[in-house]
Design a protein around this motif. Sequence first.
Motif, PDB file in Angstrom:
ATOM      1  N   GLY A  26       0.816  -1.214   0.000  1.00 26.32           N
ATOM      2  CA  GLY A  26       0.000   0.000   0.000  1.00 26.32           C
ATOM      3  C   GLY A  26       0.844   1.256   0.000  1.00 26.32           C
ATOM      4  O   GLY A  26       0.548   2.229  -0.709  1.00 26.32           O
ATOM      5  N   SER A  27       1.915   1.262   0.784  1.00 30.08           N
ATOM      6  CA  SER A  27       2.801   2.433   0.826  1.00 30.08           C
ATOM      7  C   SER A  27       3.469   2.677  -0.522  1.00 30.08           C
ATOM      8  O   SER A  27       3.594   3.820  -0.966  1.00 30.08           O
ATOM      9  CB  SER A  27       3.879   2.241   1.907  1.00 30.08           C
ATOM     10  OG  SER A  27       3.340   2.416   3.189  1.00 30.08           O
ATOM     11  N   MET A  28       3.883   1.603  -1.172  1.00 31.62           N
ATOM     12  CA  MET A  28       4.539   1.769  -2.472  1.00 31.62           C
ATOM     13  C   MET A  28       3.579   2.326  -3.515  1.00 31.62           C
ATOM     14  O   MET A  28       3.959   3.167  -4.349  1.00 31.62           O
ATOM     15  CB  MET A  28       5.107   0.427  -2.935  1.00 31.62           C
ATOM     16  CG  MET A  28       5.859   0.500  -4.261  1.00 31.62           C
ATOM     17  SD  MET A  28       7.267   1.663  -4.216  1.00 31.62           S
ATOM     18  CE  MET A  28       8.428   0.729  -3.218  1.00 31.62           C
ATOM     19  N   ILE A  29       2.328   1.894  -3.481  1.00 32.89           N
ATOM     20  CA  ILE A  29       1.344   2.418  -4.432  1.00 32.89           C
ATOM     21  C   ILE A  29       1.176   3.924  -4.254  1.00 32.89           C
ATOM     22  O   ILE A  29       1.140   4.679  -5.232  1.00 32.89           O
ATOM     23  CB  ILE A  29      -0.004   1.690  -4.258  1.00 32.89           C
ATOM     24  CG1 ILE A  29       0.117   0.239  -4.718  1.00 32.89           C
ATOM     25  CG2 ILE A  29      -1.107   2.403  -5.053  1.00 32.89           C
ATOM     26  CD1 ILE A  29      -1.107  -0.606  -4.415  1.00 32.89           C
ATOM     27  N   ILE A  30       1.062   4.383  -3.002  1.00 31.48           N
ATOM     28  CA  ILE A  30       0.903   5.821  -2.766  1.00 31.48           C
ATOM     29  C   ILE A  30       2.154   6.583  -3.188  1.00 31.48           C
ATOM     30  O   ILE A  30       2.070   7.669  -3.786  1.00 31.48           O
ATOM     31  CB  ILE A  30       0.589   6.092  -1.284  1.00 31.48           C
ATOM     32  CG1 ILE A  30      -0.748   5.449  -0.894  1.00 31.48           C
ATOM     33  CG2 ILE A  30       0.535   7.600  -1.000  1.00 31.48           C
ATOM     34  CD1 ILE A  30      -1.105   5.587   0.573  1.00 31.48           C
TER      35      ILE A  30
ATOM     36  N   GLY B  33       8.393   3.723   4.039  1.00 35.07           N
ATOM     37  CA  GLY B  33       7.509   2.710   4.597  1.00 35.07           C
ATOM     38  C   GLY B  33       7.559   1.408   3.821  1.00 35.07           C
ATOM     39  O   GLY B  33       7.567   0.317   4.408  1.00 35.07           O
ATOM     40  N   ALA B  34       7.609   1.504   2.479  1.00 33.61           N
ATOM     41  CA  ALA B  34       7.692   0.291   1.660  1.00 33.61           C
ATOM     42  C   ALA B  34       8.994  -0.455   1.917  1.00 33.61           C
ATOM     43  O   ALA B  34       9.009  -1.691   2.031  1.00 33.61           O
ATOM     44  CB  ALA B  34       7.570   0.658   0.183  1.00 33.61           C
ATOM     45  N   ALA B  35      10.099   0.286   2.045  1.00 35.70           N
ATOM     46  CA  ALA B  35      11.396  -0.347   2.307  1.00 35.70           C
ATOM     47  C   ALA B  35      11.427  -1.000   3.686  1.00 35.70           C
ATOM     48  O   ALA B  35      11.924  -2.127   3.854  1.00 35.70           O
ATOM     49  CB  ALA B  35      12.519   0.686   2.184  1.00 35.70           C
TER      50      ALA B  35
END
Length: 443
Positions: free
Chosen positions: A114-118, A212-214
């Motif tokens: 979800g973080s990567m999409i944003i 956040g994605a990392a």
Amino acid sequence: MSEELTTISAGSPPRVPPLMQGVSRRRRAKDLVAVNIGNAIEWFDWNVYAIFAPFFAVQFFNRADPLSAMLSTLAIFGVGFLMRPIGGWVFGMIADKRGRRFSLTLAILLAAAGSMIIALAPTFTQVGVLASAVLLLARLIQGLSHGGETGSAFTYLAEISPDSKRGLWASTPWVGVAIGTMTATGLGFAFTTLLTPEQMSDFGWRIPFFVGAALGIYGLVIRFRMAESDVYEQQDESPHSLTLKDTWRILVEHRTAVKYIAVLSTSGVAIFYTWFIFAPSYATTVHGVPAGQALLAGLLGQAVFLALIPVMGALSDRIGRRKMVFAYTLGFAALAFPLELILGSSAVRLFLAMALASTLLAVCCAPLGAIFTELVPTRVRATVVGITYGGFCAIFGGSAPYLNTWLSSLGLHYLFVATLVGLSLLTAVICWRMPETRGTAIR
């Protein structure tokens, strides 16, 4: 089901703590740390949205009306909460069927996605309303993940804890909550200090979502290495089925526990999202506190909660869970309006208000994980806790920032505060009727 609580009598031999059953104390301590690192990452992903909403709202909606854009962004924040009871159901069943470790690992994977999409999402200027649709999709994914995280984390840590320290161990997910939220707030402070408002709006808001994605990938690795809960593996009964009908039957069968979990969650989540998460943004948009100062004040206020959580968790092992939640309800009911009077255009006043609210929240939140675990048997524990807690978070936590901002824009903020007082008093009534769960042997 029997709703009676099984307590440890003075004349019976003590249950062997799960820490002693097949897995070393050192390994269980490492697993406790792993769960809470992952929990911190989950909450970082979740709350970065609220912290940075004032900066990216106009990127996903029409910038010609900033207030409307902010309200729309908060509406999506609230819609994300609607997925939490679904996440509590799906991940709760996975935790009860496949194990706590598997559920927790899958939850953090979705949060990172979800973080990567944003972070990569197109803006309103680039693709029009499709931008807001992408933002909504990402929050639905994160809501699903977040709904599964809480029930499984509370359940796992309570199950691996010694009986005499269950309140302390089961309170530690809130340490992860504080660390994740403070990291998001700290990044907000750093970026608003180093970047101009224009840079924050153009690209600065994307960086925390990449972070956040990392971090989610790291959390995935450490959770994959955890040991499963002994209580879960040694249960006598088979896990329940995955059907909606069976899930409804379980909730009805354990309706007394559902009632207690629901009401104990209601005021806590509304006040938590009002004072612990959204207060810096509210102080900026309504009271005109500069964004950097508000985020620094918020960071210091959240540190109070972080420091007090383990203290209050250990205290619940000494004096009981029920007394602490009851003290919180009366304390907030008495201080709700004075806290609003403290809050104003000064960052110092914001810190003082948040510090007082954080103290009350620590008294409330620390015992909840132990209470939830002690009310529900192992076979259905993650499902019942996940659905009930996630559902009431969706209703009362997700709507709090939007309702607060909307009523304030109409000059009716006092109605929002009165609602929080009413929820606190309702919790006090139910808490007064609830049996004490400290000393319960989980089964």
